[in-house]
Design a protein around this motif. Structure first.
Motif, PDB file in Angstrom:
ATOM      1  N   VAL A 118       0.828  -1.223   0.000  1.00  0.00           N
ATOM      2  CA  VAL A 118       0.000   0.000   0.000  1.00  0.00           C
ATOM      3  C   VAL A 118       0.859   1.269   0.000  1.00  0.00           C
ATOM      4  N   GLY A 119       2.185   1.114  -0.093  1.00  0.00           N
ATOM      5  CA  GLY A 119       3.078   2.267  -0.210  1.00  0.00           C
ATOM      6  C   GLY A 119       3.204   3.080   1.067  1.00  0.00           C
ATOM      7  N   LEU A 120       3.169   2.415   2.227  1.00  0.00           N
ATOM      8  CA  LEU A 120       3.272   3.155   3.488  1.00  0.00           C
ATOM      9  C   LEU A 120       4.469   2.729   4.335  1.00  0.00           C
ATOM     10  N   SER A 121       5.419   2.022   3.736  1.00  0.00           N
ATOM     11  CA  SER A 121       6.576   1.542   4.520  1.00  0.00           C
ATOM     12  C   SER A 121       7.294   2.690   5.234  1.00  0.00           C
ATOM     13  N   ASP A 122       7.442   3.819   4.528  1.00  0.00           N
ATOM     14  CA  ASP A 122       8.211   4.940   5.099  1.00  0.00           C
ATOM     15  C   ASP A 122       7.501   5.593   6.283  1.00  0.00           C
ATOM     16  N   ARG A 123       6.200   5.385   6.378  1.00  0.00           N
ATOM     17  CA  ARG A 123       5.439   6.072   7.429  1.00  0.00           C
ATOM     18  C   ARG A 123       5.044   5.141   8.568  1.00  0.00           C
ATOM     19  N   ARG A 124       5.637   3.974   8.595  1.00  0.00           N
ATOM     20  CA  ARG A 124       5.173   2.943   9.533  1.00  0.00           C
ATOM     21  C   ARG A 124       5.098   3.415  10.984  1.00  0.00           C
ATOM     22  N   HIS A 125       5.970   4.388  11.378  1.00  0.00           N
ATOM     23  CA  HIS A 125       5.974   4.802  12.787  1.00  0.00           C
ATOM     24  C   HIS A 125       5.155   6.071  13.036  1.00  0.00           C
ATOM     25  N   GLN A 126       4.395   6.474  12.033  1.00  0.00           N
ATOM     26  CA  GLN A 126       3.531   7.651  12.188  1.00  0.00           C
ATOM     27  C   GLN A 126       2.179   7.205  12.784  1.00  0.00           C
ATOM     28  N   THR A 127       1.612   8.038  13.670  1.00  0.00           N
ATOM     29  CA  THR A 127       0.293   7.663  14.207  1.00  0.00           C
ATOM     30  C   THR A 127      -0.765   7.880  13.115  1.00  0.00           C
ATOM     31  N   VAL A 128      -1.830   7.091  13.202  1.00  0.00           N
ATOM     32  CA  VAL A 128      -2.879   7.175  12.189  1.00  0.00           C
ATOM     33  C   VAL A 128      -3.541   8.550  12.194  1.00  0.00           C
ATOM     34  N   GLU A 129      -3.661   9.172  13.389  1.00  0.00           N
ATOM     35  CA  GLU A 129      -4.340  10.474  13.435  1.00  0.00           C
ATOM     36  C   GLU A 129      -3.561  11.561  12.699  1.00  0.00           C
ATOM     37  N   SER A 130      -2.277  11.303  12.423  1.00  0.00           N
ATOM     38  CA  SER A 130      -1.477  12.314  11.714  1.00  0.00           C
ATOM     39  C   SER A 130      -1.452  12.065  10.203  1.00  0.00           C
ATOM     40  N   LEU A 131      -2.245  11.113   9.733  1.00  0.00           N
ATOM     41  CA  LEU A 131      -2.233  10.785   8.301  1.00  0.00           C
ATOM     42  C   LEU A 131      -3.336  11.529   7.548  1.00  0.00           C
ATOM     43  N   SER A 132      -3.189  11.609   6.244  1.00  0.00           N
ATOM     44  CA  SER A 132      -4.276  12.156   5.411  1.00  0.00           C
ATOM     45  C   SER A 132      -5.366  11.091   5.293  1.00  0.00           C
ATOM     46  N   GLY A 133      -6.540  11.509   4.800  1.00  0.00           N
ATOM     47  CA  GLY A 133      -7.652  10.556   4.654  1.00  0.00           C
ATOM     48  C   GLY A 133      -7.278   9.370   3.774  1.00  0.00           C
ATOM     49  N   GLY A 134      -6.614   9.673   2.646  1.00  0.00           N
ATOM     50  CA  GLY A 134      -6.226   8.611   1.713  1.00  0.00           C
ATOM     51  C   GLY A 134      -5.222   7.652   2.340  1.00  0.00           C
ATOM     52  N   GLN A 135      -4.289   8.215   3.130  1.00  0.00           N
ATOM     53  CA  GLN A 135      -3.296   7.359   3.793  1.00  0.00           C
ATOM     54  C   GLN A 135      -3.972   6.476   4.842  1.00  0.00           C
ATOM     55  N   GLU A 136      -4.926   7.070   5.556  1.00  0.00           N
ATOM     56  CA  GLU A 136      -5.637   6.305   6.589  1.00  0.00           C
ATOM     57  C   GLU A 136      -6.403   5.134   5.941  1.00  0.00           C
ATOM     58  N   ASN A 137      -7.037   5.420   4.796  1.00  0.00           N
ATOM     59  CA  ASN A 137      -7.746   4.340   4.097  1.00  0.00           C
ATOM     60  C   ASN A 137      -6.794   3.229   3.694  1.00  0.00           C
ATOM     61  N   ARG A 138      -5.572   3.608   3.322  1.00  0.00           N
ATOM     62  CA  ARG A 138      -4.616   2.591   2.916  1.00  0.00           C
ATOM     63  C   ARG A 138      -4.178   1.719   4.085  1.00  0.00           C
ATOM     64  N   VAL A 139      -4.216   2.290   5.303  1.00  0.00           N
ATOM     65  CA  VAL A 139      -3.873   1.464   6.469  1.00  0.00           C
ATOM     66  C   VAL A 139      -4.930   0.371   6.635  1.00  0.00           C
ATOM     67  N   SER A 140      -6.198   0.734   6.482  1.00  0.00           N
ATOM     68  CA  SER A 140      -7.212  -0.313   6.681  1.00  0.00           C
ATOM     69  C   SER A 140      -7.194  -1.309   5.522  1.00  0.00           C
ATOM     70  N   LEU A 141      -6.797  -0.850   4.348  1.00  0.00           N
ATOM     71  CA  LEU A 141      -6.625  -1.781   3.227  1.00  0.00           C
ATOM     72  C   LEU A 141      -5.490  -2.764   3.531  1.00  0.00           C
ATOM     73  N   ALA A 142      -4.398  -2.239   4.099  1.00  0.00           N
ATOM     74  CA  ALA A 142      -3.263  -3.107   4.454  1.00  0.00           C
ATOM     75  C   ALA A 142      -3.706  -4.164   5.461  1.00  0.00           C
ATOM     76  N   ILE A 143      -4.558  -3.756   6.407  1.00  0.00           N
ATOM     77  CA  ILE A 143      -5.044  -4.707   7.419  1.00  0.00           C
ATOM     78  C   ILE A 143      -5.831  -5.832   6.739  1.00  0.00           C
ATOM     79  N   ALA A 144      -6.650  -5.440   5.739  1.00  0.00           N
ATOM     80  CA  ALA A 144      -7.455  -6.453   5.033  1.00  0.00           C
ATOM     81  C   ALA A 144      -6.574  -7.443   4.282  1.00  0.00           C
ATOM     82  N   MET A 145      -5.368  -7.049   3.949  1.00  0.00           N
ATOM     83  CA  MET A 145      -4.507  -7.933   3.157  1.00  0.00           C
ATOM     84  C   MET A 145      -3.569  -8.791   4.017  1.00  0.00           C
ATOM     85  N   LEU A 146      -3.661  -8.636   5.345  1.00  0.00           N
ATOM     86  CA  LEU A 146      -2.849  -9.483   6.239  1.00  0.00           C
ATOM     87  C   LEU A 146      -3.312 -10.929   6.141  1.00  0.00           C
TER      88      LEU A 146
END
Ligand SMILES: Nc1ncnc2c1ncn2[C@@H]1O[C@H](COP(=O)(O)OP(=O)(O)OP(=O)(O)O)[C@@H](O)[C@H]1O
Length: 255
Positions: A118-146
């Motif tokens: 999902v292209g978020l390796s560089d941000r792995r240590h950032q809190t979700v509340e500090s992400l943009s909406g699109g980035q936050e959506n990608r975190v939940s997409l990453a969870i679905a792909m575990l």
């Protein structure tokens, strides 16, 4: 084993006073990307909720990977990414993924894979509340792909993403399907329809087309998916037995 990943028979669903489905039938083949498309409010999310087993249904059956939808046995075989990101805002991306990986018993090594996808390796240590909406959506997409879900259901996964990222995610979806997963992806974006193996177009709780991208374009004589869908909707409108429409037409003719 059934050939289809999902089999919906005579599905009836009411939400509030709305009858969303009054007897819907649908088969979703395994190992393909099926796109679920249709205008806002046509029932895409309700159908997805019925397939993942979180929707109260009034009748009919929904069978998923040979089990009744929502069965306990399907818990780690079906992944679902909802329209709104379901992640913990005060945790980092990595902490969210570690938590969900433990929850579903996925290997921790999966975390690097999905972060990369999902292209978020560089941000792995950032809190979700500090992400943009699109980035936050990608975190939940990453969870679905575990893990290795056999059926991955994504409700509008590319909303709010730029075209480059959308293209990259569709490459990931294709790779997952090539590896054997069944993908069910809803979308408003008609050009995404052409990336699917199969297309299901819903309108007002009915399936008005169950087709492939090539057949859709050939059938409507266009190369533009937007125009193709409009043509199908107009065709459906013209053929629908719709007393109000007939009355309106009559009244229109008398004036
Ligand atoms: N909680 C609810 N109570 C009553 N009606 C609801 C509820 N949720 C959805 N509906 C209605 O059910 C119908 C189908 O909604 P659904 O969310 O499945 O549509 P959708 O195709 O996913 O729309 P969108 O593309 O806008 O997300 C709509 O008419 C909607 O207004």
């Amino acid at each position: 084993m059934m050939n289809n990943a999902v089999s919906v028979r005579g599905l009836r669903v009411k939400r509030g006073t709305n009858e969303v489905f009054a007897g819907l039938d649908l088969e979703i083949p395994r190992g393909q990307i099926t796109g679920l498309l249709g205008p806002s409010g046509c029932g895409k999310t309700t159908l997805i909720r019925s397939i993942v087993g979180v929707q109260k249904v009034a009748g009919g059956t929904v069978t998923v990977l040979d089990q009744p939808a929502g069965s306990r046995a399907l818990r780690d075989r079906v992944a679902y990414d909802t329209q709104s990101a379901s992640v913990y805002a005060d945790l980092t991306i990595h902490q969210n993924l570690r938590y969900f990986a433990r929850l579903i018993g996925a290997p921790l090594a999966d975390i690097d894979r999905v972060l990369d996808q999902v292209g978020l390796s560089d941000r792995r240590h950032q809190t979700v509340e500090s992400l943009s909406g699109g980035q936050e959506n990608r975190v939940s997409l990453a969870i679905a792909m575990l893990g290795s879900p056999e059926l991955i259901v994504l409700d509008e996964p590319t909303v709010g993403l730029d075209p480059v990222l959308r293209g990259e995610l569709w490459t990931v979806f294709r790779a997952l399907a090539d590896a054997g997963a069944t993908m069910l992806v809803s979308s408003h974006v008609m050009d995404e329809a052409l990336r699917c193996d199969r297309l299901v177009l819903l309108r007002a709780g009915r399936i008005i087309a169950d087709t492939t991208p090539d057949r859709l374009l050939a059938d409507t004589g266009t190369t533009d998916p937007d125009a193709a869908f409009l043509a199908l909707i107009e065709r459906d409108e013209a053929s629908a037995d719709h007393p109000q429409t007939r009355r309106e037409a009559r009244e229109g003719g008398e004036s």
